[in-house]
Enzyme design. Sequence first.
Site, PDB file in Angstrom:
ATOM      1  N   GLU A 260      -1.615  10.387  -2.309  1.00  0.00           N
ATOM      2  CA  GLU A 260      -0.794   9.453  -1.541  1.00  0.00           C
ATOM      3  C   GLU A 260      -0.282   8.417  -2.529  1.00  0.00           C
ATOM      4  OE1 GLU A 260      -1.253   5.879   1.617  1.00  0.00           O
ATOM      5  OE2 GLU A 260      -2.569   7.609   1.946  1.00  0.00           O
ATOM      6  N   CYS A 297      -0.331   0.815   2.951  1.00  0.00           N
ATOM      7  CA  CYS A 297       0.614   1.855   2.543  1.00  0.00           C
ATOM      8  C   CYS A 297       1.668   2.110   3.613  1.00  0.00           C
ATOM      9  CB  CYS A 297      -0.121   3.138   2.199  1.00  0.00           C
ATOM     10  SG  CYS A 297      -1.442   3.557   3.329  1.00  0.00           S
TER      11      CYS A 297
END
Length: 529
Positions: A260, A297
């Site tokens: 990620e 995020c």
Amino acid sequence: MSAREPVLIEGGWQASRDAGGDFRAFDPSCGEAVGPVFPVSGAGDVEAALASAAAVADELAACDPERIADFLDAYALAIEHDASDLVALAHLETALPNEPRLAKVELPRTTGQLRQAARAVRERSWTQPTIDTAAGLRSHLAPLHKPVLVFGPNNFPFAFNALAGSDFASAIAARNPVIAKVHPSHPATSQRLAELAHRVLTQAGLPAASLQVLYHLPPELGLRLAGDARLGALAFTGSRRAGLALKAAADAAGVPAYLELSSINPVFVLPGALRERGAALAQEFFASCTMGAGQFCTNPGVVVVARGELGDAFVDAAAALFAQAPAGVLFSQGVADHFRESTAQWRAAGANLIGGGAESSDAGYRVQPALWSVDAEAFIADPRLRGEAFGPASLIVRTRDDYYDMLSIAHALEGNLTATIYAASDDAYVQAALAARLRPRVGRLIGNRMPTGVAVSAAMNHGGPYPSTAHPGFTSVGLPAAIRRFAALHCYDQIDDALLPPELRDRNPGGVARCIDGQWRADDIGASA
């Protein structure tokens, strides 16, 4: 300097055999070093961790899944019993608030996903047993028979920790040993989690070397570790630069890498939504962007709004909120430096600061939330404006209309974790066109709510197209899907029933859901469908 804390290698706590240095955590609120001294491990620690994890991979793969599930449940309970100490440690090392963030939100999410992993292990449906009786073929997802290397990020000391997060729970659920490379921003928190996990692991009768813990590594050694063919997979959450370097090393060794990396999570606000609740949307946007000092995020990094009276009112209201906001505390000096560098890139590309952004003179790693603005033409033309600024900043992109410019912006986007469309009933035509344009560019398409926050649900996708992640077909949150990253597809062709894994045998006393000749069933082979 005080004695170094031990590392967890070869099934027990021991002194680092070749530490190349020391480090301590820092309290972000004041910038002062706190807590004990931890080792920066050398090649000897790394080799010992790899060798001992690889040595028990077959043993762990052969363990009864019920023992794995018992461990996950018991570990969740141990974390809850130690919650007050864990929260205090995490608060000291991250400056995240004890309540509600750490105690009432993140820690319960962590124990909840451990228990979800335990349920998935018991149900076994994550293995996707598939049986073709006519061809004599049977297949399922099985352990890798190799360790999984997990790199923990800085922004979730519990829920994404390499020793308790979804990557850890998923790898263990798939019966793979874990080599946990914890984030050096919160080593004492991670050490306490490791102590709990190791204790419960041995009590559950699992191999003691199923868990290895390394606190910090020189960059070149981290790359060497990621590129070791003894690994079955690696998982990483963090910066794009570091993640791609690890992926290159892993690719060279044939090690699957699940990463990620970065995301700007664009939010498109259509006129009907502004007309109905513009002032409320400005507040909602501000709260989302500044929550946790923007260190999520799924932070809304870009907001697209058309020019005109409604759009201008929304932008003015948001700018006023940013201008009045106090400085937020970032996790480290490195995060603060990167934040300033990223917003400086926006300025160099033509963006204007319209709210907040004042320099803070207070102690610690503090920045004031900042709202920036730029025209759609510049945003589309200059990729510097499409880079993530990790922290409490967002870029307002002003369009000339609420259709063509918005579709052009959507087309210019890289892969993202999320995209949001705020719309009302009279926005239906534009909403549909935007949704179609955004769908292949994001992992999660959201309607009428900000992207911050990720539910731990079987239907969740916390992933997306590159460069938000390294692979668009997998999620790091949401069980049982997250477990499947750390599994191998095993096929059996004309193999005797007694040699098959339990979920592929003719009899199915556990009632596992299996796809038999194209139909999902839980009965025995030969029973009527």
